[in-house]
Design an enzyme around this catalytic site. Structure first.
Site, short mmCIF file in Angstrom:
data_model
loop_
_atom_site.label_atom_id
_atom_site.label_comp_id
_atom_site.label_asym_id
_atom_site.label_seq_id
_atom_site.Cartn_x
_atom_site.Cartn_y
_atom_site.Cartn_z
CB CYS A 324 19.07 -12.91 29.84
SG CYS A 324 19.19 -13.30 31.62
CG HIS A 369 22.99 -11.03 30.78
ND1 HIS A 369 21.65 -10.86 30.48
CD2 HIS A 369 23.65 -10.90 29.58
CE1 HIS A 369 21.51 -10.66 29.19
NE2 HIS A 369 22.72 -10.68 28.62
CG HIS A 381 22.61 -10.66 24.88
ND1 HIS A 381 22.69 -9.80 25.93
CD2 HIS A 381 23.08 -9.94 23.79
CE1 HIS A 381 23.21 -8.64 25.54
NE2 HIS A 381 23.45 -8.72 24.23
#
Length: 407
Positions: A324, A369, A381
């Site tokens: 990420c 995240h 993402h």
């Protein structure tokens, strides 16, 4: 013709000498009784010694002259009480008092009174003056400094002011016009008087350089002034400018309005101001500020879209595979912005924004995240192992924390 003998002639001559001597003695005794050499009179006027005279008649004559002089100089209506005492005694080397000295000392022993006018403020006498005209001059002079050049000025005293005639005032306490106006212009002393006596009391009451007047003066007047109407600011959207940028396209200009107002002052100090009317003479023109609406980071979103489908790889930072934070770091570097490596570090850069404040190109941060917001409640993402870069809705993630605005 009868002839006298020499003896008879001698006796007659002796008798004449005796008679002449007796007459001379009687005359001398009378003279000495009148002149009384070495004898004089100490004179006291109203209990105060004023001098020594040879005879009371001299003092009586001097008093008549003095009364005429006083009436000529101080007015025919003056009155005074005088009590004369004569104390007979020997001179014993003392000199008789000169007539002018007698007059001066006698006057100093008299309380000479005359009719006059008293200026009173709330019952307290401020000043004694010679006549009613001087009293009116004094009151006008007190008002004048506070009402000059005032439009439609109404001038009044805060205290009850009276001008009253009094029959007996000590003449040295009665001011003429010049003296009275001098006190008004510089009221460093106030006359405190009664009908029979006047005492001057010092009064140095002042505030800063301002000396309080004898009577408080209230002035109500109108004034017309021009007051600026300050320009407003008007913001105008400009799609040719990038978001977050602004530009002044017009400085604008202040307007002007004419205001008529009523002003109340006490002793020259403004107490109240009330607007009576106002009229706009010139309308203000607003300052125009253009602000940009063109998104600042379309390249970030467009760059990110190019990598949809790239597989997730733990620790990946290239198009062969992203985690990420590797994905966001790579995309922002392509757009010219350097980000830290981990999601936790990236979650602290830039400016924190709430969900409702998000705009395209902001980072969106979740526990452990991170992704890129693309607008309309969506973000792009690299989700997790076994998945690839994709677009999701924020509503599918219940653990959204906040956004970070980097550019």
């Amino acid at each position: 013709m009868i002839k006298m003998s020499k003896g008879l002639k001698r006796r007659l001559l002796q008798n004449r000498l005796y008679v002449y001597s007796l007459i001379a003695l009687v005359a001398l005794a009378g003279f000495l009784a009148y002149v009384q050499p070495g004898v004089a009179y100490e004179v006291a006027v109203n209990g105060s010694t004023v001098g020594i005279v040879k005879r009371p008649s001299q003092m009586e004559k001097l008093l008549k002259e003095l009364d005429s002089e006083l009436r000529d100089t101080k007015g025919q209506e003056i009155t005074y009480d005088i009590n004369i005492e004569y104390i007979k005694g020997k001179l014993n080397g003392n000199d008789l008092t000169d007539a002018e000295d007698l007059k001066i000392k006698t006057v100093s022993s008299l309380d000479i009174k005359s009719p006059g006018y008293l200026i009173k403020s709330d019952g307290k006498v401020l000043m004694a003056v010679k006549d009613e005209a001087i009293a009116e001059n004094v009151l006008e002079a007190i008002k004048a400094p506070f009402s000059t050049s005032k439009q439609n000025a109404k001038v009044e005293f805060l205290q009850q002011v009276d001008v009253l005639k009094a029959e007996k005032i000590s003449v040295d306490k009665i001011f003429n016009n010049h003296q009275a106006l001098a006190v008004v212009k510089s009221p460093i002393s106030i006359a405190s008087v009664s009908r029979s006596n006047i005492n001057r009391d010092s009064s140095n009451e002042s505030t800063g350089d301002h000396i309080k007047p004898l009577i408080d003066v209230k002035v109500t007047y109108e004034e017309s002034v021009n007051i600026p109407i300050y320009r407003a600011e008007k913001r105008v959207a400009d799609s040719s400018m990038t978001e977050g940028t602004t530009k002044v396209t017009s400085e604008g200009e202040n307007g002007v309005k004419e205001v008529l107002r009523e002003v109340i002052e006490v002793n020259g100090e403004e107490i109240e101001k009330v607007t009576l009317s106002e009229q706009v003479i010139k309308n203000p023109e607003p300052k125009i500020i253009a602000y940009g609406t063109k998104p600042k980071t379309p390249s970030v979103v467009s760059i990110a879209r190019n990598y949809i489908g790239v597989p997730y790889r733990w620790g990946g930072t290239t198009p062969s595979g992203f985690d990420c934070s590797g994905f966001t770091q790579y995309v922002f570097r392509k757009a010219g912005v350097r980000l830290p490596r981990t999601s936790a570090e990236q979650g602290r850069v830039g400016t924190k924004v709430s969900r409702s404040e998000l705009r395209s190109g902001d980072l969106v941060y979740f526990p452990g995240h991170i992704g890129i917001y693309i607008g309309n409640g969506q973000f792009i993402h690299s989700p997790s192992p076994g998945k690839s870069v994709r677009i999701d809705s924020l509503s599918t993630r219940k653990n959204f924390l906040y956004g970070r605005r980097v550019i």
